[in-house]
Design a protein around this motif. Structure first.
Motif, PDB file in Angstrom:
ATOM      1  N   ARG A   1      -8.818   9.931  -0.582  1.00 57.32           N
ATOM      2  CA  ARG A   1      -7.808   9.953   0.450  1.00 57.32           C
ATOM      3  C   ARG A   1      -6.451  10.363  -0.067  1.00 57.32           C
ATOM      4  O   ARG A   1      -5.542  10.662   0.692  1.00 57.32           O
ATOM      5  N   GLY A   2      -6.285  10.356  -1.377  1.00 60.76           N
ATOM      6  CA  GLY A   2      -4.985  10.722  -1.926  1.00 60.76           C
ATOM      7  C   GLY A   2      -3.931   9.710  -1.537  1.00 60.76           C
ATOM      8  O   GLY A   2      -2.804  10.042  -1.210  1.00 60.76           O
ATOM      9  N   ILE A   3      -4.304   8.463  -1.494  1.00 57.63           N
ATOM     10  CA  ILE A   3      -3.336   7.440  -1.123  1.00 57.63           C
ATOM     11  C   ILE A   3      -3.392   6.338  -2.160  1.00 57.63           C
ATOM     12  O   ILE A   3      -4.339   6.241  -2.915  1.00 57.63           O
ATOM     13  N   THR A   4      -2.382   5.535  -2.193  1.00 54.88           N
ATOM     14  CA  THR A   4      -2.407   4.421  -3.122  1.00 54.88           C
ATOM     15  C   THR A   4      -2.738   3.159  -2.357  1.00 54.88           C
ATOM     16  O   THR A   4      -2.192   2.889  -1.308  1.00 54.88           O
ATOM     17  N   ILE A   5      -3.687   2.450  -2.873  1.00 56.28           N
ATOM     18  CA  ILE A   5      -4.056   1.199  -2.233  1.00 56.28           C
ATOM     19  C   ILE A   5      -3.321   0.101  -2.979  1.00 56.28           C
ATOM     20  O   ILE A   5      -3.370   0.022  -4.200  1.00 56.28           O
ATOM     21  N   LYS A   6      -2.640  -0.719  -2.250  1.00 56.28           N
ATOM     22  CA  LYS A   6      -1.879  -1.738  -2.959  1.00 56.28           C
ATOM     23  C   LYS A   6      -2.050  -3.074  -2.273  1.00 56.28           C
ATOM     24  O   LYS A   6      -2.303  -3.145  -1.077  1.00 56.28           O
ATOM     25  N   LEU A   7      -1.899  -4.101  -3.047  1.00 55.23           N
ATOM     26  CA  LEU A   7      -1.878  -5.396  -2.422  1.00 55.23           C
ATOM     27  C   LEU A   7      -0.457  -5.619  -1.965  1.00 55.23           C
ATOM     28  O   LEU A   7       0.509  -5.130  -2.571  1.00 55.23           O
ATOM     29  N   GLN A   8      -0.270  -6.380  -0.939  1.00 52.96           N
ATOM     30  CA  GLN A   8       1.030  -6.470  -0.319  1.00 52.96           C
ATOM     31  C   GLN A   8       1.894  -7.553  -0.942  1.00 52.96           C
ATOM     32  O   GLN A   8       3.071  -7.370  -1.199  1.00 52.96           O
ATOM     33  N   ALA A   9       1.279  -8.683  -1.165  1.00 52.14           N
ATOM     34  CA  ALA A   9       2.005  -9.801  -1.767  1.00 52.14           C
ATOM     35  C   ALA A   9       0.960 -10.745  -2.327  1.00 52.14           C
ATOM     36  O   ALA A   9      -0.146 -10.793  -1.838  1.00 52.14           O
ATOM     37  N   ALA A  10       1.309 -11.440  -3.364  1.00 49.39           N
ATOM     38  CA  ALA A  10       0.343 -12.373  -3.935  1.00 49.39           C
ATOM     39  C   ALA A  10       1.050 -13.602  -4.463  1.00 49.39           C
ATOM     40  O   ALA A  10       2.062 -13.512  -5.173  1.00 49.39           O
ATOM     41  N   ARG A  11       0.513 -14.735  -4.059  1.00 55.70           N
ATOM     42  CA  ARG A  11       1.062 -15.996  -4.534  1.00 55.70           C
ATOM     43  C   ARG A  11       0.203 -16.423  -5.722  1.00 55.70           C
ATOM     44  O   ARG A  11      -1.025 -16.446  -5.640  1.00 55.70           O
TER      45      ARG A  11
ATOM     46  N   ASP B   1       0.548 -18.113  15.981  1.00 57.50           N
ATOM     47  CA  ASP B   1      -0.837 -18.577  16.069  1.00 57.50           C
ATOM     48  C   ASP B   1      -1.341 -19.032  14.710  1.00 57.50           C
ATOM     49  O   ASP B   1      -2.215 -19.870  14.607  1.00 57.50           O
ATOM     50  N   GLU B   2      -0.809 -18.381  13.695  1.00 61.82           N
ATOM     51  CA  GLU B   2      -1.373 -18.574  12.369  1.00 61.82           C
ATOM     52  C   GLU B   2      -0.259 -18.375  11.357  1.00 61.82           C
ATOM     53  O   GLU B   2       0.522 -17.433  11.459  1.00 61.82           O
ATOM     54  N   VAL B   3      -0.162 -19.263  10.379  1.00 57.21           N
ATOM     55  CA  VAL B   3       0.816 -19.125   9.302  1.00 57.21           C
ATOM     56  C   VAL B   3       0.045 -19.289   8.001  1.00 57.21           C
ATOM     57  O   VAL B   3      -0.871 -20.108   7.923  1.00 57.21           O
ATOM     58  N   GLY B   4       0.395 -18.504   7.015  1.00 57.70           N
ATOM     59  CA  GLY B   4      -0.356 -18.628   5.773  1.00 57.70           C
ATOM     60  C   GLY B   4       0.317 -17.917   4.626  1.00 57.70           C
ATOM     61  O   GLY B   4       1.440 -17.414   4.759  1.00 57.70           O
ATOM     62  N   VAL B   5      -0.370 -17.953   3.484  1.00 56.40           N
ATOM     63  CA  VAL B   5       0.164 -17.264   2.317  1.00 56.40           C
ATOM     64  C   VAL B   5      -0.792 -16.142   1.938  1.00 56.40           C
ATOM     65  O   VAL B   5      -1.943 -16.104   2.386  1.00 56.40           O
ATOM     66  N   LEU B   6      -0.304 -15.232   1.116  1.00 54.97           N
ATOM     67  CA  LEU B   6      -1.098 -14.098   0.660  1.00 54.97           C
ATOM     68  C   LEU B   6      -1.419 -14.359  -0.795  1.00 54.97           C
ATOM     69  O   LEU B   6      -0.512 -14.446  -1.620  1.00 54.97           O
ATOM     70  N   SER B   7      -2.715 -14.478  -1.084  1.00 50.85           N
ATOM     71  CA  SER B   7      -2.979 -14.898  -2.451  1.00 50.85           C
ATOM     72  C   SER B   7      -4.262 -14.349  -3.036  1.00 50.85           C
ATOM     73  O   SER B   7      -5.075 -15.082  -3.520  1.00 50.85           O
ATOM     74  N   PRO B   8      -4.495 -13.119  -3.055  1.00 52.63           N
ATOM     75  CA  PRO B   8      -3.804 -12.087  -2.295  1.00 52.63           C
ATOM     76  C   PRO B   8      -4.392 -11.950  -0.902  1.00 52.63           C
ATOM     77  O   PRO B   8      -3.805 -11.267  -0.065  1.00 52.63           O
ATOM     78  N   ASN B   9      -5.535 -12.573  -0.622  1.00 51.71           N
ATOM     79  CA  ASN B   9      -6.016 -12.522   0.754  1.00 51.71           C
ATOM     80  C   ASN B   9      -5.277 -13.558   1.575  1.00 51.71           C
ATOM     81  O   ASN B   9      -4.654 -14.478   1.034  1.00 51.71           O
ATOM     82  N   GLN B  10      -5.346 -13.400   2.871  1.00 52.23           N
ATOM     83  CA  GLN B  10      -4.592 -14.301   3.733  1.00 52.23           C
ATOM     84  C   GLN B  10      -5.275 -15.672   3.766  1.00 52.23           C
ATOM     85  O   GLN B  10      -6.441 -15.781   4.108  1.00 52.23           O
ATOM     86  N   LEU B  11      -4.531 -16.693   3.377  1.00 47.68           N
ATOM     87  CA  LEU B  11      -5.060 -18.053   3.386  1.00 47.68           C
ATOM     88  C   LEU B  11      -4.136 -18.889   4.266  1.00 47.68           C
ATOM     89  O   LEU B  11      -2.919 -18.925   4.049  1.00 47.68           O
ATOM     90  N   GLN B  12      -4.711 -19.541   5.259  1.00 46.11           N
ATOM     91  CA  GLN B  12      -3.885 -20.307   6.198  1.00 46.11           C
ATOM     92  C   GLN B  12      -3.325 -21.558   5.536  1.00 46.11           C
ATOM     93  O   GLN B  12      -3.998 -22.206   4.738  1.00 46.11           O
TER      94      GLN B  12
END
Lengths: 701, 474
Positions: free
Chosen positions: A152-162, A336-347
């Motif tokens: 795809r010629g794109i960079t895949i990045k994680l957005q934020a990680a706790r 509806d939902e609050v959570g952290v990114l670690s790196p997947n979304q965890l409520q």
């Protein structure tokens, strides 16, 4: 929870193969400039021998899994390569990463790096070393995504990680906030940086500082971030960490005495980085008692949950079920939902000032929750929103037309869908006599434009004609009005306009000295106004020019890369509007003006462009039964002219034995061919001619 | 919309059972002396028959393909059977079995042909094309003509044409053919320059050309044509002028001038690209066409079709059948017939053709139509064929058949070409009129014709005709 899917969000960013890459700093005046000026004293030559820094070819990006031989010749001893025991300990700490820590033990940081300097690998390693992601899982994901990334010629990045990191037996919460790799999206970069207290400046130990890195460092300095210099890839044979350190000191004005030498790939120096983050980066202030203020640093549209907002809590707390208000858009929703990114979304139940998290609130469009907006409570509003919010302003425009007119509605639907996730994309319907119905679209920059075009073609299966990109001109009219104009066909008549202003950019090119001449010639060709040249080191120079944005929207970046054999990098920022001697160049075929081929060009370039366009059209338009003049005109004055000679003979052979079927088929085909053409007056012009000419315009302009 | 709706009723208004005069007389086997109804009456029949019904008439023309050649010419992509130079075609006693077997199959095909109506009119034209029909011994030609006349009948004044190549016949054979009824010779001269004949792989030289002309003239063939090819490789303007002069000097009643078409899968197709050396440039080639048009017109020939010229009264009646979109039979390898609205091409390979004839005899194939055709398809045929001719497209009949809307859209696409002189509008009297005048004539339901101009319009016939195609089927 779809862990893998959430782990990495596909973010379109610049890649190796993307034809034009440039970051564009949206702020017109950078406080960072003072440090640039400081570097003027670096004109004196240094005495050390440069071991051919420019000659070190950029090594290929290694894949995560492949074990590579350690280069032993660098003289830098590996520091603390991770042992199994370390990893085990980390894994244990990582399991508790959702536990709350006092705000004094929170560290929010981002990574600033040039493309290919190893940001993703370092981020991966940090996650791994803190047990946020298990080693095996990490590799699999990394590998899985590599193909896609390449294709795809794109960079895949994680957005934020706790992450949870044990330092002196105290648990610390580290939040890595990734900056959108590049971009046209420097505003987004600045918001990401505003969400942090510190940043890692990652520089390739053999490549040195690149223009783009510089731009982001200035942004970080502007946000008062603590910057930790990290020299990556010290395991490579060409690594010269000391030289690069000096370069950072001289160019950025950053103390590199305790810069960290690391090799993200080999896991060298990772612990030092983590410790430095804890030691050097200040904790966020404990302002949990104040009314809620959270800074949105990213948001994206999820088809099932609506917009997902990534934010940094500056003040107050937020919990699930809160009624929240977006201060700039004025829209309110229930979280509806609050959570952290670690790196997947965890409520989680609640988040406090200083923390980084996400929320979903069935938000319909990213326009309601734009990057830079402030989230507060509906019932307990903050007095002031956080500073720095800006509406995205498109800088580059082009027309997008479906090749098949029936795809107009599909194109509109696709643009609407993209807009859900891209608040910066602007479009409005446009009609062109030659290309029918389409849209005039506005983009943050060229990369943004290319991404949108590519996504429309790939993800929505549309075949598009794109007109040459243009910028927004300001036309000062005789009656005192100032009209903004991005579409050449809508330019006010020469009689009613007094002057035309166009946007200018300040561009900084960093290049090995061998290519200085070639790059100056390039900038000069593009109506560049020379400002400054500085030697950052003996062999590398920074060249600063001011030139019209319109000159940049063509193939400038490609030219920069090809003229410097890939070694130069650049960065630009818009500095405002200036009056230019601009004229509208029209194309006439057989005396009939062809509106979509009109362009706004500088007077000095009109002749060359006119000649190129008429020549190309002569090649592309099939001969007609009569002679067809093809002219480029300024007003009524013809400045370039070609003539398409008439067909002399196109005669049917005898219908042998009365067998007319074959001849009929031929004539049918000929008639079909005519159908696919656009009639410009009496002349049939094939669609391909438009496309090729528009492409040529992109190249020539 | 208005125009469109007026189209349908017109279509329906055409009587489905058009009363046709009985054109057939009792057939007398092996007699070529049948009398046809007077010409005037024939024309009357034609002119009152709608274009939509024309193809339903029983054919009165037959094309017979005789595929044998001594060798294949370098430009030729027709279904032919090369016999080799050794074949002794002049030996009347020993027929080449390949030829006699083929002719036998051909006759079987003729006999097995289904007749759509019980009272078929006799044939008015027969055309032996090839290949090189003159390689077939007259005795075998006779059997074909016998088969034709016993099946369909033959008008006493029928035009029976034969393509003949120099070097393949002598005066004796010519006389024999004439006695069989062959009354029109189409002489495949192609060029008067030895090097050109050689370059395009002809099996004869210039000497044979003069000889053949002499035979035709001395045998007293009244109606004969010289066939020429322009734009041959290495052909120079002076060569072409010479060919035209020598043709005029030979005084044929008809001249066909074909512009060389470089077909794929021919030797020329492999060797040359149109417009590139050694072929003449497009300009040069157009100039050849103009030269032919001028020279032959000056010599008293009427340029009555894109590639045909004739002295007054000597137009090729058989080919006129094609251009008027009238039905015709066809027999033999790869030949194409047009019966009941269906164009049918026979197999181009001998074995498959043999099988086809077998199936025809067994009644398992059908090569004729039931008269139901697509009107737009028919309209394109009519336009394409009519515009080849100097008579042009008869707008009155076109309008009657296909409606106002189609007629006006054709006029519309041609409007600018009338101005540029590529299209000529003619009123009832054949007088040139302007485009505007023409449209008003049409509106007043006065008869008019449109035709391609000579030579400008003819030279760009593909462009112009495809424009009309676009107007018919947008």
């Amino acid at each position: 929870m779809a862990a893998t899917a959430d782990f990495c969000r596909i973010k379109l960013a610049l890649s190796e193969s993307s034809p034009s890459r440039c970051s564009h700093a949206a702020n017109f005046t950078r406080p960072g400039f003072f440090s640039l000026n400081k570097t003027e004293l670096q004109f004196h030559r240094r005495n050390y021998l440069s071991t051919g820094e420019a000659d070190v070819l950029r090594h290929k990006r290694r894949r995560g899994l492949r074990a590579c031989c350690q280069a032993a010749g660098t003289g830098v001893q590996p520091k603390n390569a991770p042992s199994d025991k370390d990893l085990e300990l980390a894994a244990r700490a990582g399991k508790d990463r959702l536990l709350k820590v006092p705000s004094s033990r929170i560290r929010n940081f981002s990574i600033i790096a040039h493309i290919d300097h190893g940001k993703s690998t370092l981020a991966d390693k940090l996650l791994q070393m803190t047990g946020t992601v298990e080693s095996r899982e990490m590799k699999e994901q990394f590998l899985d995504n590599m193909d896609l990334e390449r294709e795809r010629g794109i960079t895949i990045k994680l957005q934020a990680a706790r992450m949870r990191f044990m330092y002196n037996n105290e648990p610390y919460c580290l939040n890595l906030i990734d900056t959108p790799g590049h971009v046209d999206f420097s505003y987004e970069v600045s918001r990401s940086l505003a969400a942090c207290e510190g940043a890692l400046l990652v520089v390739d130990a053999s490549q040195g500082v690149e223009a783009q890195t510089l731009a982001n460092v200035y942004l970080a300095l502007e946000n008062n971030l603590e910057i930790i210099p990290v020299l990556n890839k010290i395991d490579l044979p060409g690594a010269e960490p000391e030289r690069v350190c000096r370069e950072i000191e001289e160019v950025v004005g950053l103390d590199c005495s305790d810069a960290i030498y690391c090799s993200a790939k080999e896991g060298i120096g990772i612990n030092e980085i983590l410790s430095a983050i804890v030691q050097k980066i200040p904790p966020p202030q404990d302002t949990a008692e104040r009314p809620l203020r959270a800074l949105i640093f990213d948001s994206y549209y999820d088809a099932y949950r609506g917009v997902i907002v990534y934010f940094r809590l500056i003040d107050g707390t937020i919990k699930k079920g809160d009624r929240i208000l977006f201060m700039a858009s004025g829209k309110d929703y229930y979280a509806d939902e609050v959570g952290v990114l670690s790196p997947n979304q965890l409520q989680v139940d609640q988040l406090y000032a200083g923390e980084v998290g996400y929320l979903s609130a069935s938000i319909r469009s990213v326009a309601d929750a734009r990057v830079g907006d402030t989230i507060t409570h509906y019932s307990r509003k903050a007095e002031e929103s956080l500073p720095g919010y800006k509406e995205a302003t498109p800088m580059v425009f082009c027309g997008l037309f479906p090749i098949d007119a029936d795809q107009f509605h599909e194109l509109r639907d696709a643009l609407e869908k993209l807009q859900l996730n891209d608040a910066a994309l602007k479009f409005e319907p446009e009609t062109s006599s030659a290309m029918g119905f389409g849209f005039r679209c506005g983009f943050l920059g060229l990369l943004h434009m290319e991404i949108v075009q590519e996504r429309l073609e790939r993800e929505y299966n549309l075949s598009l004609i794109t007109t040459a990109p243009s910028v927004v001109y300001k036309v000062n009219c005789v009656n005192g009005d100032t009209v903004e104009c991005s579409n050449p066909s809508l330019l006010p008549e020469p009689g009613s306009r007094r002057s035309i202003e166009e946007p200018f950019v300040k561009i900084e090119m960093l290049t090995p000295k061998d290519y200085i001449g070639a790059l100056m010639e390039l900038a000069q060709d593009r109506r560049g106004d020379f400002k400054e040249i500085k030697f950052i080191t003996e062999n590398r120079a920074s060249i600063i020019y001011e030139l019209p944005l319109a000159e940049m929207v063509g193939d400038f970046f490609d030219q920069l890369k090809s003229r410097s054999k890939g070694y130069a990098s650049m960065e630009y920022s818009v500095i405002g509007y200036k009056e230019s001697d601009l004229i509208k160049l029209d194309i006439q075929i057989n005396g009939d003006p062809v509106e979509p081929l009109s362009t706004i060009v500088h007077k000095d370039k009109a002749y060359a462009i006119g000649r190129a366009l008429t020549q190309k059209l002569k090649e592309l338009i099939p001969r007609q039964m009569f002679k067809v003049p093809i002219q480029a005109c300024i007003g009524s004055k013809v400045i370039a002219s070609e003539a398409l000679s008439a067909i002399r003979k196109d005669v049917l052979a005898k219908c042998y034995g009365g067998d007319i079927t074959r001849k009929k088929k031929l004539l049918r085909k000929q008639a079909e061919g005519k159908k696919r053409m656009k009639a410009i007056g009496r002349v049939d012009v094939p669609q391909e001619a438009f496309m090729a000419v528009l492409k040529l315009e992109k190249e020539v302009l | 919309m208005l125009l469109k709706s007026s189209f349908t009723p017109l279509f329906i208004a055409i009587p489905t059972k058009h009363k046709l005069p009985n054109l057939s007389l009792p057939t007398v086997s092996k007699s070529f002396t049948q009398q046809c109804p007077p010409t005037v009456r024939q024309n009357a029949t034609l002119n009152t028959t709608s274009l939509l019904l024309l193809h339903k008439l029983p054919p009165t023309s037959a094309y017979v393909h005789l595929p044998f050649c001594r060798k294949r010419c370098h430009y030729c992509d027709f279904p032919i059977i090369a016999l080799g130079s050794s074949s002794s075609t002049l030996n009347k006693n020993n027929d080449d079995p390949r030829i006699s077997n083929y002719v036998e199959t051909l006759c079987r095909e003729i006999k097995a042909t289904n007749l759509n109506s019980s009272n078929n009119p006799p044939l008015k034209t027969v055309f032996f094309g090839g290949g090189t029909p003159s390689l077939v011994p007259p005795r075998l030609i006779s059997s074909v003509l016998d088969a034709l006349s016993s099946k369909f009948g033959m008008c006493g004044n029928a035009e029976i044409s034969m393509e003949m190549d120099p070097g393949t016949f002598d005066a004796v054979a010519m006389k024999q053919l004439m006695n069989l009824g062959v009354n029109r010779v189409s002489l495949g001269v192609q060029a008067f320059q030895h090097e050109l004949l050689k370059a395009c792989g002809r099996a004869h030289g210039v000497h044979e050309v003069y000889e053949a002309v002499e035979i035709v003239k001395s045998c007293g063939v009244e109606n004969w044509s010289v066939d020429l090819i322009s734009s041959l490789p290495h052909q120079t303007p002076s060569m072409w002028e010479e060919s035209l002069q020598l043709t005029v000097r030979a005084q044929p009643t008809h001249v066909s001038v074909y512009d060389l078409q470089v077909e794929q899968d021919t030797k020329f197709g492999v060797l040359y690209s149109p417009g590139e050396f050694p072929l003449p440039s497009e300009n040069q080639s157009a100039e050849f066409y103009r030269t032919a048009s001028r020279t032959l017109r000056d010599a008293g020939y009427d340029h009555y079709e894109i590639s045909s010229y004739s002295k007054s009264g000597y137009r090729c009646k058989h080919n006129t059948t094609y251009w008027k979109n009238k039905p015709f039979y066809a027999f033999g390898l790869g030949s194409a017939s047009y019966i009941g609205g269906v164009r049918f091409s026979r197999p181009r390979r001998l074995k498959e053709y043999m099988d086809y004839v077998q199936n025809l005899e067994n009644g398992v194939v059908k090569c004729t139509g039931d008269g139901i055709i697509d009107s737009k398809d028919l309209a394109t045929d009519v336009v394409m064929l009519s515009l080849r001719t100097a008579d042009g497209l008869d707008m009155k009949y076109f309008r009657e058949a296909f409606g106002d809307s189609l007629m006006f859209s054709i006029c519309e696409v041609y409007r600018s070409h009338v101005e540029s002189g590529h299209i000529i509008c003619l009123d009832e009297q054949g007088r040139n009129v302007s485009a505007n005048e023409f449209i008003s004539l049409l509106s007043d339901e006065k008869v008019g014709y449109i035709r391609l101009s000579d030579p400008d319009g003819f030279l760009l016939s593909n462009e112009l005709i495809s424009l009309a195609f676009g107007a018919i089927a947008p």
